[in-house]
Design an enzyme around this catalytic site. Structure first.
Site, short mmCIF file in Angstrom:
data_model
loop_
_atom_site.label_atom_id
_atom_site.label_comp_id
_atom_site.label_asym_id
_atom_site.label_seq_id
_atom_site.Cartn_x
_atom_site.Cartn_y
_atom_site.Cartn_z
N MET A 5 0.84 -1.20 0.00
CA MET A 5 0.00 0.00 0.00
C MET A 5 0.88 1.25 0.00
SD MET A 5 -3.44 -0.91 2.01
CE MET A 5 -2.89 -0.61 3.67
N LEU A 8 6.73 3.13 1.58
CA LEU A 8 7.64 1.99 1.74
C LEU A 8 8.74 2.25 2.77
CD1 LEU A 8 8.02 1.06 -2.03
CD2 LEU A 8 6.31 0.28 -0.37
N HIS A 9 8.97 1.24 3.60
CA HIS A 9 10.06 1.28 4.56
C HIS A 9 10.94 0.05 4.33
CE1 HIS A 9 7.62 -1.70 6.55
NE2 HIS A 9 6.63 -0.83 6.68
N HIS A 12 9.33 -3.35 3.56
CA HIS A 12 8.89 -3.59 2.18
C HIS A 12 10.10 -3.86 1.27
CE1 HIS A 12 5.59 -0.76 3.55
NE2 HIS A 12 4.89 -1.79 3.12
N ARG A 167 2.49 2.59 9.96
CA ARG A 167 1.71 3.25 11.01
C ARG A 167 2.59 3.74 12.18
NH1 ARG A 167 -2.55 -0.75 9.38
NH2 ARG A 167 -4.13 0.54 8.41
O1 PAF Z 1 -0.22 -5.82 3.45
C1 PAF Z 1 -0.60 -4.90 2.71
O2 PAF Z 1 0.09 -3.91 2.50
C2 PAF Z 1 -1.97 -5.00 2.08
O3 PAF Z 1 -2.89 -5.60 2.93
C3 PAF Z 1 -1.97 -5.66 0.69
C4 PAF Z 1 -1.56 -7.13 0.80
C5 PAF Z 1 -1.04 -4.94 -0.24
C6 PAF Z 1 -3.38 -5.64 0.09
O4 PAF Z 1 -3.85 -4.33 -0.05
#
Ligand code: PAF
Length: 273
Positions: A5, A8-9, A12, A167
């Site tokens: 989503m 990014l950190h 990710h 978050r």
């Molecule tokens: O983990 C997430 O960032 C979200 O739940 C995902 C898997 C990208 C689905 O929107």
């Protein structure tokens, strides 16, 4: 593929590294989409950080070949009543993060299936931090015979143990100091649980974990041992069927609020060699 989503950190980016290492001749695609259908009406969809330009910059240096950042209209061309929906199985979306977030995992599986149909990845990478999500996506792939293999990547932590999460930036300085307590309590209860063999003892450890979190200033939502594979709950300790339990088959999962921020984390129950 690494579905995200955005915002990014390092957590990710490690997924991106894992995808690249998995198959050095394949392309790595990262999707960035803040999916409205997985947020409840009073959740942080509006304030969820959207930092596309910065994300693309970070990805450039980490072996990502393409970013797929669709709009809501591309992902959901039909209004809610006109959509084909998939639902998460009730046995996996049973309590934990589904308890206080009804419909959340239906939104997750719906969007992941759409993202997979758009990108057609042969492998997709998800973090263990969202452990229930990981198990549900594994089921999505196996139940619908998707061509995508699901890979799990270990949770990436700050130096004090706090699991990395978009978050975390909502936390005040004082909350940020407290936040690492979640992982500490999980680890302590998990290592004590390795000596337990009955549901009664494990239930007592759950209760004491909740009390410890409250003492630190958290508002715990859940603190539970579940079967690591199928997320089954502990048996009722009073049931005649409640025999000895192998704690190494369990995972300990927790969610707790600090102020207005909801944190989740989980740990495996692993005997040190
Ligand atoms: O983990 C997430 O960032 C979200 O739940 C995902 C898997 C990208 C689905 O929107």
């Amino acid at each position: 593929m690494v579905p995200t989503m955005g915002n990014l950190h390092e957590g990710h980016l490690r997924l991106v590294d894992a995808a690249g290492e998995h198959n050095t001749s394949a392309s790595v695609v990262v999707s960035i989409f803040v999916n409205p259908t997985q947020f409840g009406p009073n959740e942080d969809f509006e304030r969820y950080p959207r930092t596309l330009a910065q994300d693309v910059e970070r990805l450039r240096s980490r072996g990502c070949d393409a970013v797929w950042a669709p709009t809501v209209d591309i992902m959901y061309p039909f209004p809610a009543e006109g959509r084909i929906g998939v639902t998460a199985p009730a046995e996996l979306a049973d309590g934990l993060c589904a308890g206080d977030r009804p419909g959340h995992f239906d939104g997750v599986v719906s969007v992941v299936l759409r993202l997979f149909s758009q990108v057609l990845p042969h492998a997709a990478f998800f973090g263990e931090k969202d452990y229930q999500q990981l198990q549900i996506i594994r089921r999505l792939a196996s139940d619908l015979s998707l061509m995508t293999t699901i890979h799990a990547v270990e949770t990436v932590r700050e130096s004090d143990g706090l699991a990395m999460s978009s978050r975390n930036q909502y936390l005040s300085a004082a909350e940020r100091e407290t936040a690492a307590g979640l992982y500490r309590v999980l680890q302590e209860q998990a290592s004590t649980a390795l000596h337990a063999s009955s549901a009664g003892t494990l239930l007592r450890l759950q209760r004491s974990g909740i009390e410890q979190l409250q003492t630190l200033g958290f508002e715990p939502e859940y603190f539970e041992f579940r079967h690591a594979g199928n997320l089954a709950r502990l048996p009722d300790p009073d049931s005649v069927h409640s025999g000895p339990i192998d704690p190494t088959a369990l995972r300990l999962l927790a969610a707790a609020r600090l102020g207005s921020t909801r944190l989740i984390d989980n740990v495996a129950l692993v005997r040190q060699k």
